[in-house]
Write a protein that holds these residues in place. Structure first.
Motif, short mmCIF file in Angstrom:
data_model
loop_
_atom_site.label_atom_id
_atom_site.label_comp_id
_atom_site.label_asym_id
_atom_site.label_seq_id
_atom_site.Cartn_x
_atom_site.Cartn_y
_atom_site.Cartn_z
N TRP A 9 25.43 3.74 4.02
CA TRP A 9 25.07 2.77 5.05
C TRP A 9 23.70 2.15 4.75
CZ3 TRP A 9 27.45 -0.23 8.03
CH2 TRP A 9 26.81 -0.88 9.08
N HIS A 10 22.78 2.94 4.26
CA HIS A 10 21.46 2.43 3.88
C HIS A 10 21.61 1.39 2.76
CE1 HIS A 10 17.21 2.33 2.93
NE2 HIS A 10 17.52 2.61 1.67
N LEU A 11 22.44 1.66 1.78
CA LEU A 11 22.66 0.71 0.69
C LEU A 11 23.30 -0.58 1.18
CD1 LEU A 11 23.87 3.06 -2.19
CD2 LEU A 11 21.68 1.88 -2.00
N VAL A 12 24.26 -0.46 2.09
CA VAL A 12 24.92 -1.65 2.64
C VAL A 12 23.90 -2.51 3.38
CG1 VAL A 12 26.59 -2.43 4.37
CG2 VAL A 12 27.21 -0.63 2.77
N ARG A 13 23.06 -1.88 4.19
CA ARG A 13 22.03 -2.63 4.93
C ARG A 13 21.05 -3.30 3.97
NH1 ARG A 13 18.55 -0.32 8.73
NH2 ARG A 13 18.52 -2.35 9.68
N ALA A 20 15.79 -6.14 6.27
CA ALA A 20 14.68 -6.95 5.78
C ALA A 20 13.47 -6.87 6.72
CB ALA A 20 15.11 -8.40 5.59
N TYR A 21 13.71 -6.90 8.03
CA TYR A 21 12.59 -6.85 8.96
C TYR A 21 11.89 -5.50 8.90
CZ TYR A 21 9.66 -7.17 13.06
OH TYR A 21 8.57 -7.18 13.90
#
Length: 63
Positions: A9-13, A20-21
């Protein structure tokens, strides 16, 4: 299994730009918080507006 799912999930985000923020806020805290003349931290709304404007600036047509 849960750890792998969180990592995925971290990689997808990261790839989609969804985090980005958070990356911007972390960079601001790490490098600009101590400076006297540091720019103020943008709000999430202002950050994404600036990001989208810079991404599509000059785009006049699709092809």
């Amino acid at each position: 299994m849960l750890k792998k799912l969180r990592h995925f999930w971290h990689l997808v985000r990261q790839l989609s730009g969804d985090d980005a923020y958070e990356q911007y806020a972390k960079h601001h805290a790490d490098f600009h918080a101590c400076s006297v003349d540091a720019p103020t931290l943008l709000t999430r709304k202002d950050f994404y507006k600036l990001w989208q404007d810079s991404k599509w600036k000059g785009m006049k047509r699709c092809c």
